[in-house]
Motif scaffolding. Sequence first.
Motif, PDB file in Angstrom:
ATOM      1  N   ALA A 202       4.221 -43.776 -45.295  1.00  0.00           N
ATOM      2  CA  ALA A 202       5.334 -44.407 -44.823  1.00  0.00           C
ATOM      3  C   ALA A 202       6.379 -44.607 -46.118  1.00  0.00           C
ATOM      4  CB  ALA A 202       5.400 -45.804 -44.706  1.00  0.00           C
TER       5      ALA A 202
ATOM      6  N   THR B 201       8.458 -46.414 -46.887  1.00  0.00           N
ATOM      7  CA  THR B 201       9.006 -47.634 -47.619  1.00  0.00           C
ATOM      8  C   THR B 201       7.590 -48.385 -48.171  1.00  0.00           C
ATOM      9  OG1 THR B 201       7.864 -48.542 -45.550  1.00  0.00           O
ATOM     10  CG2 THR B 201      10.272 -48.269 -45.838  1.00  0.00           C
ATOM     11  N   SER B 202       6.623 -47.681 -48.495  1.00  0.00           N
ATOM     12  CA  SER B 202       5.280 -48.007 -49.279  1.00  0.00           C
ATOM     13  C   SER B 202       5.323 -47.719 -50.835  1.00  0.00           C
ATOM     14  CB  SER B 202       3.918 -47.381 -48.788  1.00  0.00           C
ATOM     15  OG  SER B 202       3.933 -47.461 -47.059  1.00  0.00           O
ATOM     16  N   ASP B 203       4.708 -48.810 -51.444  1.00  0.00           N
ATOM     17  CA  ASP B 203       4.794 -48.574 -52.907  1.00  0.00           C
ATOM     18  C   ASP B 203       3.397 -48.168 -53.250  1.00  0.00           C
ATOM     19  OD1 ASP B 203       7.516 -49.845 -53.830  1.00  0.00           O
ATOM     20  OD2 ASP B 203       6.556 -51.541 -52.835  1.00  0.00           O
TER      21      ASP B 203
ATOM     22  N   ASP C  33      -0.344 -52.212 -42.049  1.00  0.00           N
ATOM     23  CA  ASP C  33       0.597 -52.978 -43.011  1.00  0.00           C
ATOM     24  C   ASP C  33      -0.254 -54.467 -43.248  1.00  0.00           C
ATOM     25  OD1 ASP C  33       2.567 -51.351 -43.208  1.00  0.00           O
ATOM     26  OD2 ASP C  33       3.693 -52.046 -41.470  1.00  0.00           O
TER      27      ASP C  33
ATOM     28  N   LYS D 169       4.870 -53.183 -51.537  1.00  0.00           N
ATOM     29  CA  LYS D 169       4.475 -52.939 -50.056  1.00  0.00           C
ATOM     30  C   LYS D 169       3.158 -52.074 -50.118  1.00  0.00           C
ATOM     31  CE  LYS D 169       5.331 -52.475 -45.487  1.00  0.00           C
ATOM     32  NZ  LYS D 169       4.543 -51.234 -45.366  1.00  0.00           N
TER      33      LYS D 169
ATOM     34  N   GLN E 158       0.258 -50.180 -48.081  1.00  0.00           N
ATOM     35  CA  GLN E 158      -0.182 -49.260 -46.615  1.00  0.00           C
ATOM     36  C   GLN E 158      -1.633 -49.020 -46.684  1.00  0.00           C
ATOM     37  OE1 GLN E 158       2.111 -45.890 -45.910  1.00  0.00           O
ATOM     38  NE2 GLN E 158       1.056 -45.281 -43.760  1.00  0.00           N
TER      39      GLN E 158
END
Length: 208
Positions: A57, A59-61, A74, A131, A133
């Motif tokens: 994703a 948005t994933s760090d 998540d 974040k 994943q």
Amino acid sequence: MKTEENFSDEKFFRSKGYLDLMWIRNKFQRRILELGYNFLFTDMDVLWFRNPLRHIAITSDFAFASDFFFGDEDQIEPSAPNGGFMYVKSSNKTIEFFKNWQDQRVNYPDKHDQDVLNNIKVEFSKKFQVKMQFVNTLYTAGFCEMSKDISKVCTVHANCCVGLQAKLLDLRSILDDWKAYKSIPPWAKEKETFRFRDHGICIHPIKK
């Protein structure tokens, strides 16, 4: 004078040399982030069949493969990150995460970086606002939990297996399955779901 560790030969699981190697790897990864680069790291015992980045994703760090998938990418608990497949974005918060992760080694002298991460992941993900994943094993599979569909799998990791010769034997078997699958005509592939066979000395059912 301190003798430098020789990393040219096999380091047996959880030996001192193995632990030192894992933490040196972790420090090197932090340096990559400090230079401003994102990275996707995989161990040498990972087979690549497709591009796994399309399942990470934006948005994933952090994105990890998991030994087992529990139905929610998540969900931090009870997910267990596998450092053999790890994507990390470079940012101040991920760099600080790595620094503090390495500092924890003194509290866990007999554990490697992955075990320590599993112990701190909940606390540190909140503290540094990262974040995480945990990619579905359908796409980033391993010997702990194989993908249920060879037509979707991207990588296969020889995890849940100790010893270089054992890993090589079963990775070759996985590669044979892949070659057999690729030789099947497209019209036949569309009629059924293909899976890797259960075989070898690493691949065996393990309960979650």
